[in-house]
Design a protein around this motif. Structure first.
Motif, short mmCIF file in Angstrom:
data_model
loop_
_atom_site.label_atom_id
_atom_site.label_comp_id
_atom_site.label_asym_id
_atom_site.label_seq_id
_atom_site.Cartn_x
_atom_site.Cartn_y
_atom_site.Cartn_z
N MET A 78 -0.05 7.92 4.07
CA MET A 78 0.26 6.67 3.38
C MET A 78 1.23 5.79 4.15
N TYR A 125 0.36 2.22 -5.02
CA TYR A 125 -0.34 3.32 -4.36
C TYR A 125 -1.82 2.94 -4.30
N SER A 126 -2.40 3.04 -3.12
CA SER A 126 -3.78 2.59 -2.94
C SER A 126 -4.66 3.71 -2.41
N ALA A 144 -5.48 4.78 1.46
CA ALA A 144 -5.39 6.17 1.92
C ALA A 144 -6.60 6.54 2.76
N ASN A 201 -6.31 4.81 6.15
CA ASN A 201 -5.22 5.32 6.98
C ASN A 201 -5.56 6.64 7.66
N ARG A 229 -0.55 4.01 7.80
CA ARG A 229 -0.53 2.56 7.56
C ARG A 229 0.27 1.83 8.61
N GLU A 275 0.78 -1.23 0.00
CA GLU A 275 0.00 0.00 0.00
C GLU A 275 0.82 1.29 0.00
N ALA A 276 2.14 1.20 0.20
CA ALA A 276 2.91 2.44 0.29
C ALA A 276 4.26 2.38 -0.41
N GLY A 319 1.33 13.42 2.70
CA GLY A 319 1.31 12.10 2.07
C GLY A 319 2.02 11.07 2.93
#
Length: 257
Positions: free
Chosen positions: A170, A132-133, A137, A140, A174, A127-128, A166
């Motif tokens: 992210m 990129y999700s 996001a 989180n 997370r 995811e990071a 960010g």
């Protein structure tokens, strides 16, 4: 004054690999690639500045650089581990020798998946780092700290600009999700340490896996091949000590000096 480094060179030529099948050559290439990348990234991580200064702006830039390297290092190791795991169960190949070597490589560090840092490495990779999700996001956002840094840090050179929100969402969000059951700062610091320890252990495993694969596919077929020592005379700027010169966090050129 030049710096001297000793390198052991073992000459291997493309014709030496002609007896290997396509799958065997692919495995040798993959293992070479993974071991080289993990070693290089670990070196870059060590040479990144880790000491904070107390200045919010500078420390934000330092933290970003460290975490980019840690995430990338972790993700590459995770990818290699997953690939070897797949090959060990015949996923992607039918070559018996490749499957055998993948199983042996997997068994060489079979406990890697049980180490505490594995789940963090897996979550951050998904995811990071490699992906990129947008969905992640949104999840989180509930886990970012109340004092999350949302400022813009701008510079005339794009490479010197960064946007901490960010990172707060992210990565920090997370990471906090992964340690949602942990209450104290000390517990979360321990989780971060476990992640780094997993990276170090996985790097050792990647090198062990490479050694096993290279020995079986290449070195055992060339028993008379001799290694030789090479002396490299290097400019001092190409050699550094862990406690010495660090990778800068800001870029300058003649145009800005």
């Amino acid at each position: 004054m030049k710096a001297i480094e000793k390198i052991i060179e073992l000459p291997i030529y493309l014709k030496d690999l002609e007896a290997l099948s396509v799958d065997e050559k692919a495995l040798f290439a993959l293992a070479s690639f993974a071991a080289s990348e993990s070693n290089s990234i670990s070196r870059l991580y060590l040479f990144s500045t880790h000491k904070t200064t107390g200045d919010e702006i500078v420390d934000s830039a330092i933290s970003l650089q460290i975490m980019v390297m840690l995430r990338y290092w972790s993700a590459k190791l995770f990818e290699f581990y997953e690939t070897i795991s797949d090959l060990a169960i015949s996923k992607g190949t039918k070559n018996d020798n490749v499957i055998r070597l993948a199983k042996e490589s997997f068994d060489a560090f079979s406990g890697i998946k049980e180490q505490p840092g594995y789940e963090v490495a897996r979550a951050i990779r998904h995811e990071a780092t490699n992906h990129y999700s947008f969905k992640a996001a949104k999840k989180n956002l509930a886990y970012i700290p109340d004092n999350a840094n949302c400022k813009f840090y701008l510079h005339e050179k794009d490479g010197n600009s960064w946007y901490p929100f960010g990172e707060e969402v992210m990565f920090v969000g997370r990471f906090n999700r992964a340690g949602a059951s942990l209450n104290s700062r000390e517990e979360k610091n321990q989780l971060l340490k476990e992640w780094l320890d997993w990276n170090l252990a996985a790097t050792k495993w990647a090198n062990k896996a490479y050694e096993l694969i290279a020995t079986s596919l290449v070195l055992d077929r060339l028993p008379d091949r001799t290694a030789r020592q090479k002396l490299l005379w290097l400019d001092p700027e190409l050699v550094g000590e862990v406690n010495g010169r660090k990778t800068p966090i800001f870029l300058r050129s003649e145009a800005t000096e």
